[in-house]
Design an enzyme around this catalytic site. Structure first.
Site, PDB file in Angstrom:
ATOM      1  N   HIS A 105       0.890  -1.176   0.000  1.00  0.00           N
ATOM      2  CA  HIS A 105       0.000   0.000   0.000  1.00  0.00           C
ATOM      3  C   HIS A 105       0.923   1.220   0.000  1.00  0.00           C
ATOM      4  O   HIS A 105       1.500   1.543   1.041  1.00  0.00           O
ATOM      5  CB  HIS A 105      -0.879   0.016   1.250  1.00  0.00           C
ATOM      6  N   PHE A 106       1.080   1.846  -1.164  1.00  0.00           N
ATOM      7  CA  PHE A 106       2.077   2.920  -1.274  1.00  0.00           C
ATOM      8  C   PHE A 106       1.481   4.324  -1.182  1.00  0.00           C
ATOM      9  O   PHE A 106       2.179   5.310  -1.344  1.00  0.00           O
ATOM     10  CB  PHE A 106       2.927   2.729  -2.530  1.00  0.00           C
ATOM     11  N   HIS A 120      -9.025  -9.832   0.566  1.00  0.00           N
ATOM     12  CA  HIS A 120      -8.747  -9.598   1.977  1.00  0.00           C
ATOM     13  C   HIS A 120      -9.898 -10.270   2.712  1.00  0.00           C
ATOM     14  O   HIS A 120     -11.026  -9.772   2.700  1.00  0.00           O
ATOM     15  CB  HIS A 120      -8.695  -8.096   2.266  1.00  0.00           C
ATOM     16  N   HIS A 159      -2.613 -12.326   2.594  1.00  0.00           N
ATOM     17  CA  HIS A 159      -2.123 -12.382   3.984  1.00  0.00           C
ATOM     18  C   HIS A 159      -2.894 -13.334   4.909  1.00  0.00           C
ATOM     19  O   HIS A 159      -3.606 -12.923   5.818  1.00  0.00           O
ATOM     20  CB  HIS A 159      -2.042 -10.995   4.627  1.00  0.00           C
ATOM     21  N   ASP A 169       2.615  -6.750   2.688  1.00  0.00           N
ATOM     22  CA  ASP A 169       1.493  -5.887   3.090  1.00  0.00           C
ATOM     23  C   ASP A 169       2.022  -4.566   3.660  1.00  0.00           C
ATOM     24  O   ASP A 169       1.490  -4.054   4.641  1.00  0.00           O
ATOM     25  CB  ASP A 169       0.588  -6.608   4.106  1.00  0.00           C
TER      26      ASP A 169
HETATM   27  O1  DOR Z   1      -3.349  -3.548   8.287  1.00  0.00           O
HETATM   28  C1  DOR Z   1      -3.676  -3.267   7.159  1.00  0.00           C
HETATM   29  N1  DOR Z   1      -3.560  -2.015   6.693  1.00  0.00           N
HETATM   30  N2  DOR Z   1      -4.180  -4.230   6.355  1.00  0.00           N
HETATM   31  C2  DOR Z   1      -4.657  -3.958   5.125  1.00  0.00           C
HETATM   32  O2  DOR Z   1      -5.025  -4.864   4.417  1.00  0.00           O
HETATM   33  C3  DOR Z   1      -4.742  -2.543   4.668  1.00  0.00           C
HETATM   34  C4  DOR Z   1      -3.720  -1.740   5.310  1.00  0.00           C
HETATM   35  C5  DOR Z   1      -3.726  -0.267   5.050  1.00  0.00           C
HETATM   36  O3  DOR Z   1      -3.904   0.119   3.898  1.00  0.00           O
HETATM   37  O4  DOR Z   1      -3.424   0.498   5.955  1.00  0.00           O
END
Ligand code: DOR
Length: 437
Positions: free
Chosen positions: A62-63, A176, A230, A301
């Site tokens: 998640h960038f 997810h 995950h 992740d």
């Molecule tokens: O802990 C998480 N945070 N799991 C996810 O699948 C999304 C992510 C986020 O984008 O912060």
């Protein structure tokens, strides 16, 4: 540029180590041989004592760009990738705006062409309304469905909403898997508790199992390519051992292998993620499932949040931890400790990912493949230090862990993006190509 990486311990696709030279020419691996004779224009990279692996392909990050750049952006994240030996990434759609249309996908591809040091691919996010976009979006590594732990419009939790997505189209669906109704009900039950350890109680093991079983049921009904993101629990892994069709894959994060609910005491909300960390017994079951091939590969992740955001009291603290800088040394440290082999780590972090997502010419040290490579030092140990991290969020749940296998050099498409502690901020990766979709 033309390179020879000289006298490296090269991990071959067979899993064997070959002591010799690797040639790089026009972005590709040109040869693997005991000795390669340089030409005048060849640059020699001395690699005596170092181990050469295929670059890591991280299939879940998640960038944060566009829209959440105060946490991370494509430049900072890709610098962290280069340092961590991650040469390609697949990024998730929960940015602002969400990546749910062709235009939003194109925007990310353009931003990455301008900013990313490493190769990039993007998921398109499913909403209850965007089936036409899911059918036509291109290029994408697949459809991402948040069955739970929602991000606004991305939540698709009801079977009747999920069914048409599984029924139509062919491309990979990555889920997810958490049961949103159960999360909401348990949030009400445990309301008022601010100990972050309650997070693992609220989003408990059953929450994960329910959603995994529903996704597998729909995948079986339509024989639809499914990837379960995950995986966090032993009960899911044991259930999948008996119920996983050969068109289904799954992954695990280093966090779920190496951390557990004991981490809340030490690092509080920094240990909060979705799906949550589990009890220590789950670590061992997940490791065994990974070794046995029930779990196919590893994803970080990488989900950065600022320290200020993480400092809020639970449940106002956001879920997620960064990971691209530490994943490879974490896993290589486990290999050196005898928990798995070097060849397994490389399969889980490179070749199995390329295979699952049908990524062309990547994931193994094969002449003709793209020269996406990482040279690591398996002799020295260094701790994870906050001040050395390149992720914009500036912290890691693994701070203080003493690790080996740190990258010394990372090459992307035959260009050096990281060497001896420095990234080369001028370099740019390319969009990934997928063979099948
Ligand atoms: O802990 C998480 N945070 N799991 C996810 O699948 C999304 C992510 C986020 O984008 O912060």
């Amino acid at each position: 540029m033309e390179y020879i990486i000289r006298k490296a311990q090269i991990l071959l696709p067979s899993g064997e180590i070959f002591l010799g030279d690797l040639g790089v020419n026009q972005g590709k691996i040109s040869a693997v041989a005991p000795i390669i004779t340089p030409r005048e224009e060849t640059t020699i990279i001395e690699a005596t004592g170092l181990t050469l692996l295929p670059g890591v392909i991280d299939p879940q990050v998640h960038f944060r760009e566009p829209g959440l750049e105060h946490k991370e952006d494509l430049f900072t994240a890709s610098c962290a990738c280069a340092k961590g030996g991650v040469t390609s990434f697949l990024e998730m759609p929960n940015t602002r705006p969400l990546t749910v249309t062709q235009a939003e996908l194109d925007d990310k591809l353009e931003r990455s062409a301008a900013k990313s040091l490493v190769n990039y691919g993007f998921f398109i996010g499913a909403t209850p309304e965007n089936l036409p976009d899911l059918l036509t979006a291109n290029p994408t590594c697949g459809i991402k469905i948040f069955m739970g732990s929602s991000h606004g419009a991305l939540l698709v939790s009801q079977e009747e909403q999920l069914e048409p997505i599984f029924a139509q189209g062919k491309r990979l669906i990555a889920v997810h898997a958490e049961d949103q109704a159960r999360i909401e009900q348990r949030r009400r039950e445990f309301v008022g508790i601010s100990d972050p350890a309650i997070h693992s109680e609220i989003q408990d093991e059953q929450t994960a199992l329910n959603a995994t079983q529903l996704a597998v049921k729909l995948s079986n009904k339509y024989q639809r390519r499914l990837h379960i993101l995950h995986l966090s629990t032993g009960i899911e892994a044991e259930w999948l051992r008996e119920n996983k069709a050969d068109w289904i894959t799954t992954e695990v994060t280093p966090q779920h292998l190496l951390l557990n609910t004991e981490a809340y005491e030490k690092i509080g909300t920094l240990a909060q993620m979705n799906p949550p960390l589990r009890s220590p017994e789950n670590n061992g079951i997940l490791w065994q499932a990974l070794r046995d091939g029930v779990i196919d590969f590893i994803a970080t992740d990488h989900a950065p949040h600022t320290l200020a955001e993480k400092a809020k009291d639970y449940p106002h603290s956001p879920s997620g931890m960064p990971g691209v800088e530490t994943a490879l040394p974490l896993m290589l440290t486990q290999a050196v400790a005898g928990r798995c082999t070097l060849a397994e780590v490389s399969r889980w972090m490179s070749s199995a990912v390329a295979k699952a997502y049908q990524i062309e010419s990547k994931g193994s040290i094969t002449p003709g493949y793209d020269a996406d490579l990482v040279l690591v030092d398996l002799n020295a140990y260094r701790p994870v230090l906050r001040e050395e991290l390149l992720t914009k969020c500036g912290w890691s749940p693994f701070e203080g862990w003493n690790l080996t296998g740190w990258p010394v050099l990372t090459m992307v498409n035959g260009e050096i993006v990281y060497q001896n502690g420095k990234v080369n901020p001028e370099k740019r990766g390319k969009a990934l190509n997928y063979t099948k979709y």
